[in-house]
Design a protein around this motif. Structure first.
Motif, PDB file in Angstrom:
ATOM      1  N   ALA A  48      -6.566  11.210  -2.820  1.00  0.00           N
ATOM      2  CA  ALA A  48      -6.809  10.362  -3.994  1.00  0.00           C
ATOM      3  C   ALA A  48      -5.567  10.312  -4.880  1.00  0.00           C
ATOM      4  N   ALA A  49      -4.830  11.436  -4.969  1.00  0.00           N
ATOM      5  CA  ALA A  49      -3.671  11.489  -5.869  1.00  0.00           C
ATOM      6  C   ALA A  49      -2.568  10.550  -5.401  1.00  0.00           C
ATOM      7  N   TYR A  50      -2.318  10.473  -4.087  1.00  0.00           N
ATOM      8  CA  TYR A  50      -1.270   9.566  -3.598  1.00  0.00           C
ATOM      9  C   TYR A  50      -1.694   8.118  -3.825  1.00  0.00           C
ATOM     10  N   GLU A  51      -2.991   7.856  -3.635  1.00  0.00           N
ATOM     11  CA  GLU A  51      -3.479   6.493  -3.882  1.00  0.00           C
ATOM     12  C   GLU A  51      -3.344   6.129  -5.357  1.00  0.00           C
ATOM     13  N   ARG A  52      -3.622   7.097  -6.240  1.00  0.00           N
ATOM     14  CA  ARG A  52      -3.598   6.817  -7.672  1.00  0.00           C
ATOM     15  C   ARG A  52      -2.175   6.710  -8.207  1.00  0.00           C
ATOM     16  N   TYR A  53      -1.315   7.647  -7.776  1.00  0.00           N
ATOM     17  CA  TYR A  53       0.018   7.739  -8.392  1.00  0.00           C
ATOM     18  C   TYR A  53       1.131   7.098  -7.551  1.00  0.00           C
ATOM     19  N   GLY A  54       0.878   6.838  -6.288  1.00  0.00           N
ATOM     20  CA  GLY A  54       1.901   6.195  -5.463  1.00  0.00           C
ATOM     21  C   GLY A  54       3.212   6.966  -5.502  1.00  0.00           C
ATOM     22  N   HIS A  55       4.285   6.265  -5.815  1.00  0.00           N
ATOM     23  CA  HIS A  55       5.614   6.892  -5.773  1.00  0.00           C
ATOM     24  C   HIS A  55       5.835   7.898  -6.895  1.00  0.00           C
ATOM     25  N   ASP A  56       4.895   8.020  -7.817  1.00  0.00           N
ATOM     26  CA  ASP A  56       4.978   9.054  -8.856  1.00  0.00           C
ATOM     27  C   ASP A  56       4.220  10.331  -8.459  1.00  0.00           C
TER      28      ASP A  56
END
Ligand SMILES: [Zn+2]
Length: 335
Positions: free
Chosen positions: A225-233
């Motif tokens: 979920a974190a990669y989906e939410r924050y992407g390159h951040d």
């Protein structure tokens, strides 16, 4: 014409991957690195492994800088670590469940580490031969010794020198390829994402593993979920140190192709995925003076928010959507 990109380190696909550029955000060095997303398994990997990787692990890289004898060997702390270790590895786990609610990051990290070791299993009890690959300064090697484990070894190619800890455990400056001996449990805690060729590393691990041994791999995953939410951040991208950010499917494929079956997966993400990524979004590097990591008492985040993020991390872990996990691998007999 650009060079053809290298195959995916997870699934070996050569299907044309999508590119992106990511900034170094641990020290805020200002350098940017090209990464590729595998078109087949969605793992993310650096386009070219830097020649001078060691330069990015110079002090104050946290896992190498902190002397476990100083941090964990202090009176009081030492006894607590021993108690926690014995309870988590060999006992009811009641002490570690209590320790989990103490809002001290290092203590929670230690509990998470110990619980993953318990998940992988210690078939020989205190005499189980344990190898920690990419052990940093050897904090977990030391903690396992304090908990009564009698045969623990650590290796890390970025160490300054070989060393023997006061528990008797050797911590060696080398890769797993340059090691002899046989081990019942080989652990890679947040190290497989740092190696240039993770398949070759798992094959080297397989050569050091006893026939009914287990491999414990803990690392971040883009299937979160974190990669989906924050992407390159997303904080755990950590360019250029993280060379491969595996998808869950990519990890399954790599395990199979190197002679393993995945026996268990347990997510163990924390509030780090939220506060770390929020900081990247604001342009604050992890080691900046005003980072929550460096100066938690002067944190930009309220205690209530951090507690809410802890709870959210627990929920994501239960749902298999955390941004990091522990994989337990068992060797599959050839033939
Ligand atoms: Zn792939």
């Amino acid at each position: 014409m650009a060079l053809a990109p290298r195959p995916c380190p997870a699934c070996a696909s050569r299907t044309t991957p999508a590119g992106c550029e990511l900034p170094e955000m641990m020290f805020g060095l200002g350098e940017r690195f090209d990464y590729l997303t595998c078109a087949d398994c969605a793992s993310l990997f650096i386009r070219e492994v830097p020649d001078d990787l060691a330069a990015y692990y110079s002090a104050p890289y946290y896992s190498l800088e902190v002397d476990p004898e100083v941090v964990l060997g202090r009176p009081g702390v030492k006894q607590l670590v021993a108690l926690l270790g014995r309870s988590t590895l060999f006992g009811s786990g009641r002490v570690s469940r209590t320790a989990r609610v103490v809002p001290v990051r290092q203590l929670r990290t230690l509990v998470t580490l110990l619980e993953s070791v318990r998940l992988a299993g210690l078939p020989g009890g205190r005499d189980t031969r344990v190898l920690d690959v990419g052990c940093g300064a050897g904090a977990l090697v030391f903690a396992l010794g304090l908990a009564g484990m009698r045969s623990v070894t650590g290796v890390d190619p970025f160490l300054a020198a070989d060393r023997t800890l006061s528990t008797g455990a050797p911590v060696l400056r080398r890769t797993v390829d340059d090691l002899d001996g046989s081990f019942d449990l080989v652990m890679l805690h947040h190290s497989l994402e740092h190696v240039p060729d993770p398949g070759a590393t798992l094959e080297a691990v397989a050569r050091r593993l006893s026939p009914d041994g287990r491999v414990l791999v803990r690392m971040p995953t883009v299937s979160s979920a974190a990669y989906e939410r924050y992407g390159h951040d997303w904080i755990q991208l950590d360019p250029p140190r993280h060379l491969t950010l595996f998808s869950r499917a990519g990890m399954e494929t790599l395990a199979r192709s190197t002679g393993f079956a995945v026996e268990a997966v347990a997510d163990d993400s924390s509030s780090f995925q939220f506060w770390g990524s929020e900081q990247v979004r604001r342009g604050t590097s992890l080691m900046a003076p005003d980072s929550h990591f460096v100066n938690p008492s002067g944190s930009a985040f309220t205690r209530a928010l951090l507690r809410a993020w802890d709870r959210e991390a627990d929920e994501l872990n239960r749902a298999g959507r955390g941004d990091q996990a522990a994989w337990v691998l068992r060797p599959v007999a050839a033939g």
